[in-house]
Design an enzyme around this catalytic site. Structure first.
Site, mmCIF file in Angstrom:
data_model
loop_
_atom_site.group_PDB
_atom_site.id
_atom_site.type_symbol
_atom_site.label_atom_id
_atom_site.label_comp_id
_atom_site.label_asym_id
_atom_site.label_seq_id
_atom_site.Cartn_x
_atom_site.Cartn_y
_atom_site.Cartn_z
ATOM 1 N N GLY A 90 4.390 -11.706 5.789
ATOM 2 C CA GLY A 90 3.560 -11.733 7.017
ATOM 3 C C GLY A 90 3.284 -10.175 7.556
ATOM 4 O O GLY A 90 2.985 -10.024 8.655
ATOM 5 N N GLN A 91 3.311 -9.444 6.614
ATOM 6 C CA GLN A 91 2.857 -8.019 7.039
ATOM 7 C C GLN A 91 1.478 -7.787 7.402
ATOM 8 O O GLN A 91 0.456 -8.268 6.468
ATOM 9 C CB GLN A 91 3.037 -6.920 5.732
ATOM 10 C CG GLN A 91 2.843 -5.602 6.112
ATOM 11 C CD GLN A 91 2.877 -4.516 4.951
ATOM 12 O OE1 GLN A 91 3.116 -4.913 3.874
ATOM 13 N NE2 GLN A 91 2.603 -3.246 5.124
ATOM 14 N N HIS A 97 5.594 0.446 7.969
ATOM 15 C CA HIS A 97 6.252 0.568 9.319
ATOM 16 C C HIS A 97 7.671 -0.152 9.211
ATOM 17 O O HIS A 97 7.737 -1.145 8.744
ATOM 18 C CB HIS A 97 5.354 -0.198 10.283
ATOM 19 C CG HIS A 97 4.902 -1.401 10.208
ATOM 20 N ND1 HIS A 97 3.958 -1.672 9.325
ATOM 21 C CD2 HIS A 97 5.367 -2.638 10.618
ATOM 22 C CE1 HIS A 97 3.749 -2.994 9.668
ATOM 23 N NE2 HIS A 97 4.542 -3.499 10.068
HETATM 24 P P1 5GP Z 1 4.091 -6.582 10.516
HETATM 25 O O1 5GP Z 1 3.750 -8.300 10.796
HETATM 26 O O2 5GP Z 1 2.912 -5.846 9.701
HETATM 27 O O3 5GP Z 1 5.468 -6.422 10.095
HETATM 28 O O4 5GP Z 1 4.292 -6.023 12.223
HETATM 29 C C1 5GP Z 1 3.000 -5.358 12.607
HETATM 30 C C2 5GP Z 1 3.561 -5.084 14.059
HETATM 31 O O5 5GP Z 1 2.619 -4.278 14.618
HETATM 32 C C3 5GP Z 1 3.504 -6.307 15.126
HETATM 33 O O6 5GP Z 1 4.838 -6.511 15.547
HETATM 34 C C4 5GP Z 1 2.406 -5.921 16.134
HETATM 35 O O7 5GP Z 1 2.874 -6.491 17.509
HETATM 36 C C5 5GP Z 1 2.312 -4.471 16.066
HETATM 37 N N1 5GP Z 1 0.930 -4.121 16.566
HETATM 38 C C6 5GP Z 1 -0.151 -4.419 15.984
HETATM 39 N N2 5GP Z 1 -1.243 -3.910 16.478
HETATM 40 C C7 5GP Z 1 -0.674 -2.842 17.191
HETATM 41 C C8 5GP Z 1 -1.160 -1.817 18.086
HETATM 42 O O8 5GP Z 1 -2.598 -1.636 18.308
HETATM 43 N N3 5GP Z 1 -0.345 -1.195 18.849
HETATM 44 C C9 5GP Z 1 1.103 -1.235 18.821
HETATM 45 N N4 5GP Z 1 1.900 -0.554 19.582
HETATM 46 N N5 5GP Z 1 1.718 -2.310 17.976
HETATM 47 C C10 5GP Z 1 0.805 -2.878 17.350
#
Ligand code: 5GP
Ligand code: ZN
Length: 112
Positions: A90-91, A97
């Protein structure tokens, strides 16, 4: 580059930045899953773990996460570090990050 986290690094998009040095940026997740939910990223764009060639980046990120955990007062109570790698995990953002989560019991927390 059309990358949301690169735009946060270059201040084109606002974020609640809590730590920065020459290699690493950390900011609060926009949709926090715990009282402490910080995203810790390398300032040099890398899509995924799979693309990571310079492993010193991992040490840099972990040192910053340890520092933030202590600053946020969760180093003793415990915390979770999560990396979602690719589609099946679910990336959602294709800039490597680490999620640093804590401040409550995380048992049963699903990411994401
Ligand atoms: P992933 O699912 O890719 O591991 O996590 C992506 C994370 O990035 C999610 O927890 C989401 O809430 C966060 N996120 C997405 N867009 C933004 C943004 O514009 N600003 C911030 N601070 N967090 C974001
Ligand atoms: Zn990027």
């Amino acid at each position: 580059m059309d990358c949301i986290f690169c735009k946060i690094i270059s201040r084109q998009i606002p974020a609640s930045i809590i730590y920065e040095d020459d290699k690493v940026l950390a900011f609060n997740d926009i949709s926090p899953k715990a009282p402490v939910h910080v995203l810790v990223i390398p300032k040099t764009h890398v899509d995924t773990v799979d693309e990571l060639a310079d492993m010193s980046v991992v040490a840099d990120l972990f040192l910053v996460m340890k520092k933030i955990a202590a600053e946020q007062g969760i180093d003793k109570s415990g915390y979770r570090i999560v990396v979602n790698q690719g589609h099946d995990a679910g990336q959602a953002v294709p800039h490597l990050h680490f999620h640093l989560l804590g401040g409550r019991s995380l048992l049963g927390l699903s990411i994401f």
